[in-house]
Design a protein around this motif. Structure first.
Motif, PDB file in Angstrom:
ATOM      1  N   ILE A   1      -7.425   4.537  -0.397  1.00 43.60           N
ATOM      2  CA  ILE A   1      -8.342   3.681   0.358  1.00 43.60           C
ATOM      3  C   ILE A   1      -9.153   2.805  -0.595  1.00 43.60           C
ATOM      4  O   ILE A   1      -9.371   1.615  -0.339  1.00 43.60           O
TER       5      ILE A   1
ATOM      6  N   PHE B   1      -5.715   1.191   5.304  1.00 44.48           N
ATOM      7  CA  PHE B   1      -5.170   2.067   4.271  1.00 44.48           C
ATOM      8  C   PHE B   1      -5.369   3.538   4.613  1.00 44.48           C
ATOM      9  O   PHE B   1      -4.622   4.379   4.125  1.00 44.48           O
TER      10      PHE B   1
ATOM     11  N   SER C   1       0.822  -1.217   0.000  1.00 46.79           N
ATOM     12  CA  SER C   1       0.000   0.000   0.000  1.00 46.79           C
ATOM     13  C   SER C   1       0.848   1.255   0.000  1.00 46.79           C
ATOM     14  O   SER C   1       0.521   2.242  -0.668  1.00 46.79           O
TER      15      SER C   1
ATOM     16  N   GLY D   1      -7.238  -0.198  -1.622  1.00 46.79           N
ATOM     17  CA  GLY D   1      -7.217  -1.219  -0.587  1.00 46.79           C
ATOM     18  C   GLY D   1      -8.507  -2.014  -0.516  1.00 46.79           C
ATOM     19  O   GLY D   1      -8.483  -3.234  -0.284  1.00 46.79           O
TER      20      GLY D   1
END
Length: 280
Positions: A149, A213, A127, A152
């Motif tokens: 985000i 995330f 990430s 993720g």
């Protein structure tokens, strides 16, 4: 005058079952709190007895006092709302993209052979590696944070949807074809109910990754949010503030996961699964 004893016994048994159900409704959440509460009380006792100075790992009383200070100043509400907005927006985008691409890859073999190798390769990227690229493309403001985000959330939803479609029993699909169901009817009456349990699990996994995330996202020049509280506490040497942010992350993560469970429960009542009977 006669008394129907079997009827009375049945009434007593029904009352006992209702009382047991009410007790279970409250006992199960309380049981889930037993371990964290016991650990918190144990550490509070260790610090209180002087076995540890509590400097690097403050006792729960100090963490709670820090949370109350942040709440009274209004900072806590501002940081929580900022983080919730980022997680919510990223979750929605990731779920929409993951559901669409997972459904296409699961239902259409050619699309799976074209898309899946690339998606699997991208899934292996850490990430934090996306951070400089998103900053370069999207800047350091909200767009790059939400995009991170969404990335993720995307992968577990994609894998969950595609895997669930591929694992649908072929005999059930053949029954639909025997009854000459159209493509839409096949999806609505056969594929969707079969996929739904795994889809709910993928949503929960995706939401959990969204919460992880968001910390990396809020490292990207954020001036508010729970991730900012973590960085601020680390830079200023405030372990109580760091633990307070972690505790709030845990509470919000559990609450949002519970909301998905509650929303999905009416759609999964048809399941006759082991967990549904409380055996676990």
């Amino acid at each position: 005058m006669t008394v129907d004893l079997p009827a009375l016994d049945q009434g007593d048994a029904g009352a006992r079952r209702a009382a047991a159900a009410r007790w279970s409704r409250f006992a199960r959440p309380a049981l889930g709190l037993a371990l964290p509460v016991a650990l918190a009380l144990g550490w509070e006792l260790v610090v209180h007895l002087g076995w540890s100075n509590g400097r690097l790992v403050p006792p729960p009383s100090k963490v709670f006092a820090t949370i109350m200070e942040l709440a009274k100043s209004g900072e806590l509400t501002r940081h929580i709302l900022a983080t919730l907005w980022r997680v919510g927006a990223g979750f929605v985008l990731g779920v929409v993209a993951g559901t669409i691409m997972g459904a296409i890859s699961g239902y259409w073999g050619l699309a799976r052979r074209l898309l899946d190798p690339t998606v699997q390769a991208l899934r292996a990227i850490p990430s934090i590696a996306w951070v400089p690229l998103f900053i370069l493309w999207l800047g350091i403001f909200e767009t790059s944070k939400i995009a991170l985000i969404a990335v993720g959330v995307f992968f577990p939803v994609y894998l969950g949807v595609m895997g669930a479609i591929l694992s649908v029993d072929r005999k059930v699909v053949e029954v639909g074809r025997v009854f000459r169901l159209s493509g839409f009817a096949m999806i609505r009456r056969i594929l969707l109910p079969a996929v739904l349990p795994a889809y709910v699990v993928s949503l929960r996994v995706g939401l959990g990754l969204g919460w992880m995330f968001v910390v990396a996202a809020e490292f990207m020049g954020a001036s508010e949010g729970l991730g900012y509280l973590l960085i601020d506490g680390q830079q200023l040497g405030k372990p109580a503030q760091i633990l307070a942010a972690i505790v709030i992350f845990a509470i919000l993560g559990k609450l949002t996961d519970w909301l998905i469970e509650v929303a999905a429960a009416p759609l999964l009542r048809w399941q006759d699964a082991f967990g549904a009977r409380g055996g676990a």
